[in-house]
Design an enzyme around this catalytic site. Structure first.
Site, PDB file in Angstrom:
ATOM      1  N   GLY A 147       0.815  -1.204   0.000  1.00  0.00           N
ATOM      2  CA  GLY A 147       0.000   0.000   0.000  1.00  0.00           C
ATOM      3  C   GLY A 147       0.851   1.258   0.000  1.00  0.00           C
ATOM      4  O   GLY A 147       2.052   1.228  -0.276  1.00  0.00           O
ATOM      5  N   CYS A 148       0.223   2.373   0.331  1.00  0.00           N
ATOM      6  CA  CYS A 148       0.878   3.677   0.180  1.00  0.00           C
ATOM      7  C   CYS A 148       1.901   3.956   1.278  1.00  0.00           C
ATOM      8  O   CYS A 148       3.076   4.201   0.993  1.00  0.00           O
ATOM      9  CB  CYS A 148      -0.174   4.773   0.107  1.00  0.00           C
ATOM     10  SG  CYS A 148      -1.467   4.683   1.376  1.00  0.00           S
ATOM     11  N   TYR A 149       1.484   3.941   2.545  1.00  0.00           N
ATOM     12  CA  TYR A 149       2.438   4.161   3.629  1.00  0.00           C
ATOM     13  C   TYR A 149       3.556   3.120   3.583  1.00  0.00           C
ATOM     14  O   TYR A 149       4.718   3.416   3.846  1.00  0.00           O
ATOM     15  CB  TYR A 149       1.753   4.068   4.982  1.00  0.00           C
ATOM     16  CG  TYR A 149       0.771   5.169   5.298  1.00  0.00           C
ATOM     17  CD1 TYR A 149       1.141   6.518   5.242  1.00  0.00           C
ATOM     18  CD2 TYR A 149      -0.529   4.875   5.690  1.00  0.00           C
ATOM     19  CE1 TYR A 149       0.251   7.525   5.555  1.00  0.00           C
ATOM     20  CE2 TYR A 149      -1.430   5.876   6.013  1.00  0.00           C
ATOM     21  CZ  TYR A 149      -1.046   7.199   5.945  1.00  0.00           C
ATOM     22  OH  TYR A 149      -1.934   8.197   6.259  1.00  0.00           O
ATOM     23  N   ALA A 152       6.077   4.193   0.893  1.00  0.00           N
ATOM     24  CA  ALA A 152       6.812   5.439   1.146  1.00  0.00           C
ATOM     25  C   ALA A 152       7.817   5.293   2.281  1.00  0.00           C
ATOM     26  O   ALA A 152       8.952   5.796   2.186  1.00  0.00           O
ATOM     27  CB  ALA A 152       5.829   6.563   1.461  1.00  0.00           C
TER      28      ALA A 152
END
EC number: 1.2.1.38
Length: 344
Positions: A147-149, A152
């Site tokens: 996913g996103c977190y 990153a």
């Protein structure tokens, strides 16, 4: 052409998959499904797609039958049986949800309240963050898309951690997300009057992405890693800004840090290391598959600060899923993903 199908095509991540696949040089959108909008054209749900992506939403079974690769843009708990069906029929399955991300069933039970319905499939699945685990992804049939977190933060910290330049204890990820990360279904905290002109933390030190980030960073470090994670909601549509803090290993210099990051990422098309004095900004990666990273040291306190910026719907979801499809089918990894971010 690779025939691609999207299950859950009318959610934000599913719709973004359809947008990106429509411009892919070696893949074509073969079928889409949506429980909420079955029988309706995708362009009726998203008028921006009219004339380009007018495919009618069918059933999940139709998607599986018509596709070489099936993308599942579904809430957690709904992908395991679909994965089993795809695997039995020789399809590549790419899960944008959480069902195959955690290696330990106890962690999945603790954080998601579920069980591994097909332990044999979980053993075959690969956690697919390409810049860290590329060689494990090629040719695989069951792919857990981060996913996103969880994209990153590991990208921000991995080179420093791998090279022993920071301590494994006491790392902090202070992250901000655009509201599309909450999904398309409305809720009180994403209602415009509640969100606009505000910014708040949520799920402080108890967010479900925590064990996933720790899992990736532990693999990189070669030892167990723990992380304090605090997410915030921004009043913007897209973007993840991850500001990550860690204690420098005594004696480490900025020059050593810069070398480690250049060694890790100079050959990576989608990771852009920013020049000294610049800070990563979500506006510079919007609608793209890029991850911008800036590096900083507070010499007074011995603190390393890595800031990463991604588009949560592209590198944090659909774009990375297509990057993983490219790897699974062993075609050019950047295919369909080279569009630049808008300049303003």
């Amino acid at each position: 052409m690779i025939r691609a199908g999207v299950v859950g095509a009318t959610g934000y991540a599913g719709a973004e998959l359809c947008r990106l696949l429509s411009g892919h040089p070696q893949a074509e959108l073969a079928a889409v499904s949506s429980v909420s909008f079955e029988g309706q054209a995708l362009s009726d749900v998203y008028p921006a797609y009219r004339g380009v992506c007018d495919m009618v939403c069918g059933t999940q079974d139709e998607v599986v039958e018509r596709s070489d690769v099936v993308f599942a843009a579904l809430p957690h708990g709904l992908s395991q049986e679909l994965a089993a069906d795809c695997y039995a029929k020789g399809k590549v399955f790419i899960d944008l949800g959480a069902d195959f991300r955690l290696e330990n069933e106890g962690d999945y039970r603790q954080w998601y309240g579920g069980t591994f319905l097909h332990p044999d499939l979980h053993a075959l699945a690969v956690y697919a963050l390409p810049e860290l685990f590329r060689e494990q992804i090629r040719g695989k049939k069951i792919i857990a898309n981060p996913g996103c977190y969880t994209t990153a933060v590991p990208l921000a910290l991995a080179p420093a951690l791998k090279n022993g330049l920071i301590l494994k204890e006491g790392m902090i990820a202070d992250c901000k997300s655009g509201v599309t990360g909450a999904g398309r279904k409305p809720s009180q905290n994403t209602h415009y009057p509640e969100l606009n002109e505000g910014m708040s933390a949520y799920k402080v030190a108890c967010h479900r992405h925590t064990p996933e980030m720790e899992q990736s960073l532990s693999h990189v470090a070669g030892a167990p890693v723990t992380l304090t994670f605090v997410p915030h909601l921004l009043p913007v549509n897209r973007g993840i800004l991850a500001t990550c803090y860690a204690r420098l290993t005594p004696g480490v210099t900025m020059e050593q840090i810069e070398k480690a990051y250049h060694d890790a990422y100079d050959s990576e098309y989608f990771v852009r290391l920013l020049p000294k004095g610049k800070e990563a900004d979500i506006k510079n990666v919007r609608c793209s598959n890029f991850c911008d990273i800036s590096l900083h040291v507070d010499s007074r306190t011995g603190t390393f600060i890595a800031i990463s910026a991604i588009d949560n719907m592209v590198k944090g979801a659909a774009g990375q899923a297509i990057q993983n499809m490219n790897l699974a089918f062993e075609i050019e990894e950047t295919a369909g993903l080279k569009a630049l971010p808008p300049a303003f």
